[in-house]
Design a protein around this motif. Structure first.
Motif, short mmCIF file in Angstrom:
data_model
loop_
_atom_site.label_atom_id
_atom_site.label_comp_id
_atom_site.label_asym_id
_atom_site.label_seq_id
_atom_site.Cartn_x
_atom_site.Cartn_y
_atom_site.Cartn_z
N UNK A 78 48.60 75.58 17.99
CA UNK A 78 48.15 76.59 18.94
C UNK A 78 47.93 77.93 18.24
N UNK A 79 46.94 78.69 18.73
CA UNK A 79 46.67 80.03 18.22
C UNK A 79 47.31 81.11 19.09
N UNK A 80 48.18 80.71 20.03
CA UNK A 80 48.85 81.70 20.88
C UNK A 80 49.64 82.67 19.99
N UNK A 81 49.40 83.97 20.17
CA UNK A 81 49.98 84.96 19.26
C UNK A 81 51.49 85.03 19.37
N UNK A 82 52.04 84.82 20.56
CA UNK A 82 53.49 84.93 20.70
C UNK A 82 54.22 83.76 20.03
N UNK A 83 53.46 82.74 19.61
CA UNK A 83 54.03 81.60 18.89
C UNK A 83 53.60 81.60 17.42
N UNK A 84 53.13 82.72 16.91
CA UNK A 84 52.42 82.74 15.62
C UNK A 84 53.31 82.75 14.39
N UNK A 85 54.59 83.10 14.52
CA UNK A 85 55.44 83.14 13.33
C UNK A 85 56.90 82.96 13.70
N UNK A 86 57.63 82.33 12.78
CA UNK A 86 59.06 82.13 12.99
C UNK A 86 59.76 83.48 13.07
N UNK A 87 60.64 83.62 14.03
CA UNK A 87 61.38 84.86 14.24
C UNK A 87 60.74 85.81 15.22
N UNK A 88 59.50 85.57 15.60
CA UNK A 88 58.82 86.46 16.54
C UNK A 88 59.50 86.39 17.90
N UNK A 89 59.71 87.56 18.53
CA UNK A 89 60.39 87.63 19.81
C UNK A 89 59.45 88.16 20.90
N UNK A 90 59.61 87.63 22.10
CA UNK A 90 58.81 88.04 23.25
C UNK A 90 59.74 88.24 24.44
N UNK A 91 59.56 89.35 25.14
CA UNK A 91 60.33 89.60 26.36
C UNK A 91 59.91 88.60 27.44
N UNK A 92 60.89 88.16 28.24
CA UNK A 92 60.62 87.19 29.29
C UNK A 92 61.32 87.58 30.59
N UNK A 93 60.86 86.99 31.68
CA UNK A 93 61.56 87.06 32.96
C UNK A 93 61.57 85.67 33.55
N UNK A 94 62.75 85.20 33.92
CA UNK A 94 62.90 83.84 34.45
C UNK A 94 63.42 83.89 35.87
N UNK A 95 62.69 83.24 36.78
CA UNK A 95 63.15 83.13 38.17
C UNK A 95 63.51 81.68 38.46
N UNK A 96 64.76 81.47 38.89
CA UNK A 96 65.22 80.18 39.36
C UNK A 96 65.10 80.14 40.89
N UNK A 97 64.95 78.95 41.44
CA UNK A 97 64.84 78.87 42.90
C UNK A 97 65.13 77.47 43.38
N UNK A 98 65.51 77.36 44.65
CA UNK A 98 65.45 76.07 45.32
C UNK A 98 64.07 75.94 45.95
N UNK A 99 63.67 74.73 46.30
CA UNK A 99 62.31 74.50 46.76
C UNK A 99 62.18 74.56 48.27
N UNK A 100 62.99 73.77 48.97
CA UNK A 100 62.76 73.56 50.41
C UNK A 100 63.42 74.62 51.28
N UNK A 101 64.53 75.19 50.84
CA UNK A 101 65.31 76.09 51.70
C UNK A 101 64.65 77.43 51.92
N UNK A 102 65.05 78.10 53.00
CA UNK A 102 64.54 79.42 53.30
C UNK A 102 65.29 80.46 52.48
N UNK A 103 64.88 81.72 52.62
CA UNK A 103 65.48 82.80 51.84
C UNK A 103 66.98 82.91 52.09
N UNK A 104 67.44 82.56 53.28
CA UNK A 104 68.86 82.70 53.61
C UNK A 104 69.66 81.43 53.42
N UNK A 105 69.11 80.40 52.80
CA UNK A 105 69.82 79.14 52.64
C UNK A 105 70.84 79.24 51.50
N UNK A 106 71.66 78.20 51.37
CA UNK A 106 72.71 78.19 50.35
C UNK A 106 72.15 77.71 49.01
#
Length: 487
Positions: A78-106
């Protein structure tokens, strides 16, 4: 982590100082309220609008910022720049979620978990929107609204109904593999830190020479896999509905940063047509003996959001957010998601959702001709809003992000191409046979407890037959367990 305090006088939204925030204006002592009370009207109007429409799926979520670090040279793929060299770092944001439940579910419920990762790269944001399972229930996006309707509240009863769930799954044998995952031990993770993540779909990588490779992403938790039994989950969901969100936040607060080892399976493009499974079928995995996973990086979560609404609820992820060197595949579920996710965010958050701090590029800037709409911040000032122009506006690069696919034949509602081992049951049976005896017992009990709730024998029997086709022992034991519960 402390939150920065705001000093100075309390003001209205327009910046005027507030003299009294304890008493609303009235017509005399004890009299009726006055519509001229700017603060009262402003506060109530804002309060009425504090909630945006929740996500139809993946409504219940938690998130954190982190860092992705490259650990292997993948430039031949791949030519993706964020994967272009060993040691290269990229800021990320990860969102976890359940699928079926509503916002107020457990949190502690039997449900797939969303694993939506945003890479803030120098070439724009790259969103990898997957789950904690490598497969899914269906293989064509045309069926997604039908499937989700079975998981949500019934139009008449207002509750999730076993009849709806098992009627659909029984009539959709392609779901057998994912249902086996869901009702097995990994169906209820102990925490968000103790589960894997997967891109699930097949994606295209292309290198500088234009060569194409098909890839699947795996995020293997370095904390180890930990799960809850159904009884443990039932107890935890009642005692602490926010258990997973709390665990993630507190682990980062104490400096115990969760990490995942990032792996990919790589298939040369020429292998796809003759592979024994359809490599673009979301209900199938690529067996590791065919394409061994290769480690390419490390993902660490190390910073909590400071405002859940602004950074988790308003965060948006779209599988269509690619960067040069990465693109889509003919996966029919992925193709539907390329449209549906962006459209959902335009409806739910607004046309300028990409301008919000959590969503906008962090390592570069967006240079488009999109203007106006709700919450437009005027960032473009007086710049021209069309292309081409002769006033120094941004111009096209002339190079697409991914390589084109060759297509032949007439348009139409086509079934996906069939491969040598493309049936709906072989991989579900393989998964069952990999399980230890105690795992099989828990799987059977989990399935039987739910199937036994259906009101019609034919729905129950049809569901059981799909598992019997996956493995004779699987079906025999499940049938006996369901009969024992149904009497």
């Amino acid at each position: 982590m402390s939150v920065e305090s705001i000093t100075g006088p309390l003001t209205t939204e327009s910046g005027a100082p507030v003299g009294d925030n304890q008493n609303s204006e009235t017509a005399g002592i004890g009299g009726p309220g006055l519509i001229q009370d700017q603060l009262l009207i402003e506060k109530l109007a804002h309060f009425n609008r504090e909630r945006i429409p929740e996500r139809i799926v993946h409504a219940r979520g938690a998130g954190a910022y982190g860092t992705f670090t490259v650990t292997a040279d993948v430039t031949k793929y791949t030519r993706a720049h964020f994967l272009s060299e060993i040691g290269k770092q990229t800021e990320t944001f990860l969102r976890f979620s359940t699928v079926a439940g509503s916002l107020g579910s457990a949190d502690a419920v039997r449900d797939p978990r969303g694993f939506a990762l945003k890479f803030y790269t120098e070439e724009g944001n790259y969103d990898l929107v997957g789950n904690n399972t490598p497969v899914f229930f269906i293989k064509d996006a045309l069926k997604f609204p039908d499937f989700i309707h079975t998981q949500k509240r019934d139009p008449y009863t207002g509750s999730q109904e076993a009849d709806n769930v098992w009627d659909f799954w029984g009539l959709s044998p392609e779901s057998t593999h994912q249902v086996t995952w869901l009702f097995g031990d990994r169906g209820i993770p102990a925490t968000l830190r103790h589960m894997n993540g997967y891109g699930s779909h097949t994606f295209q990588w292309n290198n500088e020479a234009g060569e194409v490779f098909w890839v699947k992403y795996h995020f293997k938790t370095d904390q180890g896999i930990k799960n809850l039994t159904q009884d443990e989950a039932n107890k935890l969901a009642g005692e602490d509905p926010d258990s997973h969100q709390r665990d993630l936040r507190e682990s980062i607060e104490r400096g115990d940063f969760p990490t995942w080892t990032v792996q990919v399976q790589i298939m040369p493009a020429a292998d796809a047509a003759g592979y024994r499974f359809n490599p673009f079928d979301l209900t199938k995995v690529w067996p590791h003996e065919d394409y061994p996973p290769i480690e390419i990086g490390k993902l660490e979560l190390n910073r909590n959001p400071q405002n859940i609404f602004a950074e988790v609820e308003q965060s948006i992820f779209s599988p269509h957010h690619f960067v040069p060197g990465i693109g889509p595949s003919p996966d029919k579920m992925l193709q539907g998601r390329l449209f549906a996710y962006g459209d959902a965010h335009r409806y739910r958050v607004g046309i300028n959702a990409d301008h919000l701090p959590v969503n906008r590029p962090h390592a570069t800037e967006a240079r488009s001709h999109g203007r106006d709409g709700v919450m437009y911040d005027g960032r473009h000032a007086g710049q021209k809003n069309y292309e081409p122009n002769s006033f120094g506006g941004p111009v096209e690069t002339g190079r697409p992000l991914w390589q084109p696919a060759t297509v032949t034949g007439p348009t139409g509602e086509h079934v996906a191409p069939s491969h040598a081992e493309d049936d709906d049951f072989v991989q579900a049976g393989n998964l069952y046979r990999l399980m230890a005896e105690d795992e099989k017992e828990r799987l059977i009990n989990n399935l039987a407890g739910f199937i036994s709730q259906v009101s019609r024998d034919d729905i129950a029997q049809r569901a059981i037959e799909n598992f019997r086709k996956a493995d004779a022992d699987y079906g025999k034991r499940l049938e006996a367990a369901v009969q024992a519960l149904r009497g």
